[in-house]
Design an enzyme around this catalytic site. Structure first.
Site, PDB file in Angstrom:
ATOM      1  N   LYS A  11       0.510  13.258  -9.810  1.00  0.00           N
ATOM      2  CA  LYS A  11       0.694  14.654  -9.400  1.00  0.00           C
ATOM      3  C   LYS A  11       1.003  15.539 -10.606  1.00  0.00           C
ATOM      4  O   LYS A  11       0.551  16.685 -10.679  1.00  0.00           O
ATOM      5  CB  LYS A  11       1.810  14.755  -8.354  1.00  0.00           C
ATOM      6  CG  LYS A  11       1.446  14.157  -7.002  1.00  0.00           C
ATOM      7  CD  LYS A  11       2.580  14.326  -6.008  1.00  0.00           C
ATOM      8  CE  LYS A  11       2.224  13.741  -4.655  1.00  0.00           C
ATOM      9  NZ  LYS A  11       3.328  13.875  -3.672  1.00  0.00           N
ATOM     10  N   GLU A  17       4.071   1.290  -0.999  1.00  0.00           N
ATOM     11  CA  GLU A  17       4.982   2.297  -1.544  1.00  0.00           C
ATOM     12  C   GLU A  17       6.423   1.814  -1.572  1.00  0.00           C
ATOM     13  O   GLU A  17       7.199   2.190  -2.465  1.00  0.00           O
ATOM     14  CB  GLU A  17       4.891   3.593  -0.728  1.00  0.00           C
ATOM     15  CG  GLU A  17       3.697   4.451  -1.070  1.00  0.00           C
ATOM     16  CD  GLU A  17       3.805   5.864  -0.546  1.00  0.00           C
ATOM     17  OE1 GLU A  17       2.993   6.703  -0.970  1.00  0.00           O
ATOM     18  OE2 GLU A  17       4.684   6.150   0.293  1.00  0.00           O
ATOM     19  N   HIS A  76     -16.000 -12.927   9.497  1.00  0.00           N
ATOM     20  CA  HIS A  76     -17.384 -13.003   9.038  1.00  0.00           C
ATOM     21  C   HIS A  76     -17.576 -12.294   7.701  1.00  0.00           C
ATOM     22  O   HIS A  76     -18.724 -12.099   7.268  1.00  0.00           O
ATOM     23  CB  HIS A  76     -18.313 -12.398  10.092  1.00  0.00           C
ATOM     24  CG  HIS A  76     -18.307 -13.153  11.389  1.00  0.00           C
ATOM     25  ND1 HIS A  76     -19.258 -14.095  11.720  1.00  0.00           N
ATOM     26  CD2 HIS A  76     -17.434 -13.127  12.432  1.00  0.00           C
ATOM     27  CE1 HIS A  76     -18.986 -14.599  12.917  1.00  0.00           C
ATOM     28  NE2 HIS A  76     -17.880 -14.033  13.368  1.00  0.00           N
TER      29      HIS A  76
END
Length: 486
Positions: free
Chosen positions: A470, A327, A356
């Site tokens: 938004k 951000e 791994h």
């Protein structure tokens, strides 16, 4: 090569700086930019001013996160605010059974770091005595997931039945709801669903603590509710973005609910801030970290940072760092309005787990990564690997050392292997895992992105890209609600 502070905090950059890596010439190229960045940090500390920074409403906005480590009257963290937090600690200890922490972004990620470091995975399975009277903790609000939210309600319902059966009393639940606006969809939808369900249980006592914008003139939805319902309130202050809010009441309210050492945490951040005021690049951890990472990206194409702590309970530090870096620095436009599409990409890994699963790519994939290790010098309860099966030579060979020692050998081996194949890596060392050294580490990372924002000429304290979805989501949600009401 390393920078070591008096506290023991160490930044080892030997595998990031030197011939075939970030060079003196690279740093020399950015010398004037680094001086300007350092001066910008001084202004930020003194006046809360960052050039070209505006709020999401397009208004001038102070940047105050660097004030947070300093507990003084008139500051966001003050003796009176810490006393208010102590009141929360005194209330929940030996009185509240379960805290449900509801938040998203920094309101979740920061709180989860504090919980993991202080409590560990099995906190809720411990007895109340082992938890020193502090409540169990459940996290919600970080996603709009109906199954998990239903599971939380089911868990609380079962816990209430057990408490009623064994202790002949109601289960006491505190909902710690954290939202600056009080309208955050993810957080408030979970809050309303859980609050409504618990109100219907006759064997649960529910209380709410609201953490929201303290502004009385323009009251948020959550602020109005808290006043109307008489809920205790704490602040999501102006000038502190969510990704920096672990150092204010957003993170410290959860800290107060688990007995985390708030003062030591802030002291660690304060001492790190003082170290980061040093004009000398080689003695300033945040400026040095930012300079090396920025030069590695811009001069050598290493624009992915793999944050890889060695320790399970530090994984959430990586997840918190993901938001901090993404951000703060992932910006389409620079401060002059020119399209630059800047940003280094952060990734989460944990050692030895991801040796791994990811190390193959780190070791032989594209030359576009820096692997940033975090290690502990001393483990509080280290365990020796016993020689339980002497007849099995391969197992006998790994006995006789502690698990902490084996973990560090694995990390060193990974670092050496990466370096041998021109793979950049560096290491932060904490003397031990406690509130003070955690405060040092997190604050140094926060200050690093502030420096890098200046080097890249982007605003490290806004997040306009978050507003894009938004704006689309609101009408879509209203449309869905209308369809449901038909």
């Amino acid at each position: 090569m390393s920078l070591k502070l008096k506290s023991g905090f160490t930044f080892d950059y030997d595998n990031l700086y030197g011939e075939g890596k970030v060079t003196d010439a690279d740093l020399k190229f950015y010398e004037e930019d680094l001086k300007k960045a350092h001066e910008a940090m001084k202004v930020m500390r003194e006046k809360g001013f960052i050039r070209a920074h505006l709020s999401k409403d397009g208004e001038p906005e102070k940047v105050l996160f660097s004030q947070l480590p300093y507990v003084e009257e008139g500051h966001l963290n003050s003796p009176s605010s810490l006393k208010h937090l102590q009141e929360l600690t005194d209330h929940v200890k030996d009185n509240v059974d379960v805290v449900v922490s509801l938040g998203i972004g920094g309101s979740y990620l920061g709180d989860k770091v504090l919980f993991d470091v202080h409590c560990g995975e099995f906190w809720n399975a411990m007895s109340k005595e082992e938890r020193n009277g502090f409540p169990k903790v459940v996290f919600s609000g970080q996603n709009i997931d109906p199954r998990r939210t239903g599971d939380i309600i089911h868990y609380l319902k079962n816990s209430a039945a057990i408490t009623k059966s064994h202790e002949k009393r109601n289960l006491k639940v505190l909902l710690l709801v954290i939202s600056k606006s009080g309208g955050t969809l993810d957080t408030m939808s979970n809050f309303m669903v859980i609050y409504d369900a618990l109100q219907k249980f006759d064997n649960v006592d529910v209380e709410v603590v609201a953490v929201t914008d303290p502004n009385m003139e323009k009251q948020t939805l959550l602020k109005k509710l808290a006043i109307e319902k008489g809920w205790p309130q704490y602040a999501v202050p102006d000038g502190v973005g969510g990704r920096f809010s672990i150092f204010c009441e957003v993170g410290l309210t959860l800290a107060a609910c688990i007995g985390f050492d708030i003062q030591a945490f802030l002291d660690g951040a304060k001492d790190m801030d003082k170290a980061c005021q040093n004009d000398d690049l080689w003695q300033n951890p945040a400026m040095l970290n930012a300079a090396l990472k920025f030069a590695a990206s811009e001069k050598h194409g290493r624009d992915i940072e793999v944050m890889m702590p060695y320790g399970d309970y530090l994984k959430s530090v990586s997840e918190w760092y993901i938001q901090l870096l993404a951000e703060s620095l992932g910006k389409q436009y620079n401060k002059e309005g020119k399209e630059v599409c800047y940003g280094r990409t952060p990734l989460v890994a944990v050692g030895t787990t991801d040796m791994h699963s990811q190390t193959q790519q780190h070791q032989q994939g594209k030359l576009d990564k820096i692997v940033q290790f975090i290690r502990l010098e001393n483990w509080e309860n280290d365990l020796e690997i016993p020689n339980v099966f002497p007849e099995a030579q391969k197992l006998a060979d790994i006995s006789g050392v502690t698990m902490g020692q084996a973990l560090e050998v694995a990390r060193q081996s990974n670092a050496d292997a990466l370096a041998s194949n021109k793979r950049y890596n560096a290491c932060f060392t904490l003397p031990k895992l406690d509130a003070y050294h955690l405060g040092e580490l997190l604050y140094m990372l926060a200050m690093s992105v502030a420096y890098e924002g200046e080097l890249a000429d982007v605003d490290a304290f806004d997040q306009p890209g978050v507003e894009s979805y938004k704006r689309i989501m609101g009408p879509k949600l209203a449309e869905r609600k209308a369809m449901n009401q038909k």
